[in-house]
Design a protein around this motif. Structure first.
Motif, PDB file in Angstrom:
ATOM      1  N   ARG A   1       0.834  -1.210   0.000  1.00 32.91           N
ATOM      2  CA  ARG A   1       0.000   0.000   0.000  1.00 32.91           C
ATOM      3  C   ARG A   1       0.868   1.260   0.000  1.00 32.91           C
ATOM      4  NH1 ARG A   1      -5.259  -1.694   1.308  1.00 32.91           N
ATOM      5  NH2 ARG A   1      -5.295  -3.828   2.122  1.00 32.91           N
TER       6      ARG A   1
ATOM      7  N   CYS B   1       2.430   2.404  -3.418  1.00 28.03           N
ATOM      8  CA  CYS B   1       1.579   2.943  -4.490  1.00 28.03           C
ATOM      9  C   CYS B   1       1.919   4.409  -4.736  1.00 28.03           C
ATOM     10  CB  CYS B   1       0.108   2.807  -4.121  1.00 28.03           C
ATOM     11  SG  CYS B   1      -0.461   1.104  -4.005  1.00 28.03           S
TER      12      CYS B   1
ATOM     13  N   SER C   1       0.165   6.708  -6.315  1.00 23.52           N
ATOM     14  CA  SER C   1      -0.949   7.652  -6.358  1.00 23.52           C
ATOM     15  C   SER C   1      -2.139   7.057  -5.615  1.00 23.52           C
ATOM     16  CB  SER C   1      -1.346   7.949  -7.808  1.00 23.52           C
ATOM     17  OG  SER C   1      -1.915   6.794  -8.413  1.00 23.52           O
ATOM     18  N   ALA C   2      -3.107   7.901  -5.334  1.00 23.80           N
ATOM     19  CA  ALA C   2      -4.315   7.436  -4.642  1.00 23.80           C
ATOM     20  C   ALA C   2      -5.066   6.417  -5.485  1.00 23.80           C
ATOM     21  CB  ALA C   2      -5.218   8.627  -4.325  1.00 23.80           C
ATOM     22  N   GLU C   3      -5.091   6.630  -6.802  1.00 28.01           N
ATOM     23  CA  GLU C   3      -5.805   5.698  -7.668  1.00 28.01           C
ATOM     24  C   GLU C   3      -5.103   4.349  -7.746  1.00 28.01           C
ATOM     25  OE1 GLU C   3      -6.783   7.253 -11.486  1.00 28.01           O
ATOM     26  OE2 GLU C   3      -8.396   8.512 -10.689  1.00 28.01           O
TER      27      GLU C   3
ATOM     28  N   ARG D   1      -3.444   3.006  -5.330  1.00 31.26           N
ATOM     29  CA  ARG D   1      -3.781   2.353  -4.063  1.00 31.26           C
ATOM     30  C   ARG D   1      -5.203   1.803  -4.116  1.00 31.26           C
ATOM     31  NH1 ARG D   1      -2.334   6.113  -1.107  1.00 31.26           N
ATOM     32  NH2 ARG D   1      -4.326   7.112  -0.642  1.00 31.26           N
ATOM     33  N   MET D   2      -6.129   2.567  -4.685  1.00 34.07           N
ATOM     34  CA  MET D   2      -7.498   2.090  -4.823  1.00 34.07           C
ATOM     35  C   MET D   2      -7.545   0.854  -5.719  1.00 34.07           C
ATOM     36  SD  MET D   2     -10.840   4.072  -6.402  1.00 34.07           S
ATOM     37  CE  MET D   2     -10.098   4.242  -8.040  1.00 34.07           C
TER      38      MET D   2
ATOM     39  N   GLU E   1      -6.671  11.322 -12.124  1.00 30.63           N
ATOM     40  CA  GLU E   1      -7.620  11.704 -11.077  1.00 30.63           C
ATOM     41  C   GLU E   1      -8.399  12.971 -11.443  1.00 30.63           C
ATOM     42  OE1 GLU E   1      -5.719  11.987  -7.273  1.00 30.63           O
ATOM     43  OE2 GLU E   1      -4.419  10.282  -7.654  1.00 30.63           O
TER      44      GLU E   1
ATOM     45  N   THR F   1      -9.214   4.191 -12.937  1.00 32.88           N
ATOM     46  CA  THR F   1      -7.831   4.622 -12.702  1.00 32.88           C
ATOM     47  C   THR F   1      -7.114   4.773 -14.031  1.00 32.88           C
ATOM     48  OG1 THR F   1      -6.911   2.379 -12.576  1.00 32.88           O
ATOM     49  CG2 THR F   1      -7.771   3.337 -10.553  1.00 32.88           C
TER      50      THR F   1
END
Length: 227
Positions: A96, A99, A101-103, A105-106, A218, A227
């Motif tokens: 985790r 990653c 970027s946030a995407e 990780r998602m 994003e 993503t």
């Protein structure tokens, strides 16, 4: 007069490892992880003109396999496969944290959760909720699947999913897409062999354009993929 010789119609026993069937099921596009909804930043790369045809797609995916999300996922899968149960949480936390970027990780979180839920429902194996490569690595260990073959098929599925996304985004013909996947097949096998004894110290990545594309995705005004 001798009787005519009869040809045997008996079906010879299969020599293929039955684990191949389990692996292809786990990593098939029909396995409900929702991979079709994610482009790993490829959608932004197409919109920005970085991927425009089969050649640029192959180069983009080659970079991901050698030094991007493909290779880091392969490392995490192998580390998770070799780990004791008590170390899984740390490996998952590293996945985790890595990653970009946030995407991203998602993407790994939601696919991993879906994989774990399907595994529990079909094989009665409870992994909790792990990131995708860590979940696949643990499943391969518990189902006694070969780690190199698991990694190779995982990478092939990774390439196949992004190629399918490119077919819609570029757009790209189906035959062209198959040629790209076929060209990258030896690299999937090579990486699967290279990372067999990997540790978390081998976790690295420098596919910067892919990471930046993932961040820019994003804020895209119009997009098809999550993503």
């Amino acid at each position: 007069m001798d009787a005519p010789t009869r040809m045997s119609t008996a079906i010879p026993p299969m020599s293929t490892d039955p684990n191949i069937l389990t692996l292809t099921q786990l990593l098939s596009p029909t396995f409900p992880v929702g991979a079709f909804a994610y482009s790993h930043g490829l959608e932004a790369a197409v919109q920005e003109g970085l991927v425009t045809d089969a050649i640029s797609l192959e180069n983009w995916l080659d970079d991901l396999l050698r030094c991007g999300g493909g290779r880091s996922d392969a490392v995490l899968l192998n580390v998770a496969f070799a780990a004791d149960q008590g170390d899984v949480a740390q490996i998952d936390a590293s996945a985790r944290a890595f990653c970009a970027s946030a995407e991203r990780r998602m993407e790994t979180n939601l696919q991993g959760r879906a994989f774990c839920e399907a595994l529990a429902a079909v094989w009665k194996i409870d992994l909790g909720s792990l990131t995708y490569p860590v979940a696949v690595g643990r499943a391969a260990q518990l189902l006694d699947l070969g780690v190199q073959m698991t990694t190779a098929l995982y990478l092939q599925a990774f390439v196949g999913n992004l190629t399918a996304a490119a077919m819609r985004l570029v757009p790209l013909g189906q035959v062209e897409g198959q040629k790209v996947q076929n060209a990258l097949r030896p690299l999937c096998l090579e990486i699967a062999q290279d990372v067999t004894d990997a540790t978390l110290d081998d976790l690295h990545g420098h596919a910067w354009m892919s990471d930046i594309a993932s961040m820019r995705h994003e804020t895209l005004y119009s997009r098809i993929f999550r993503t």
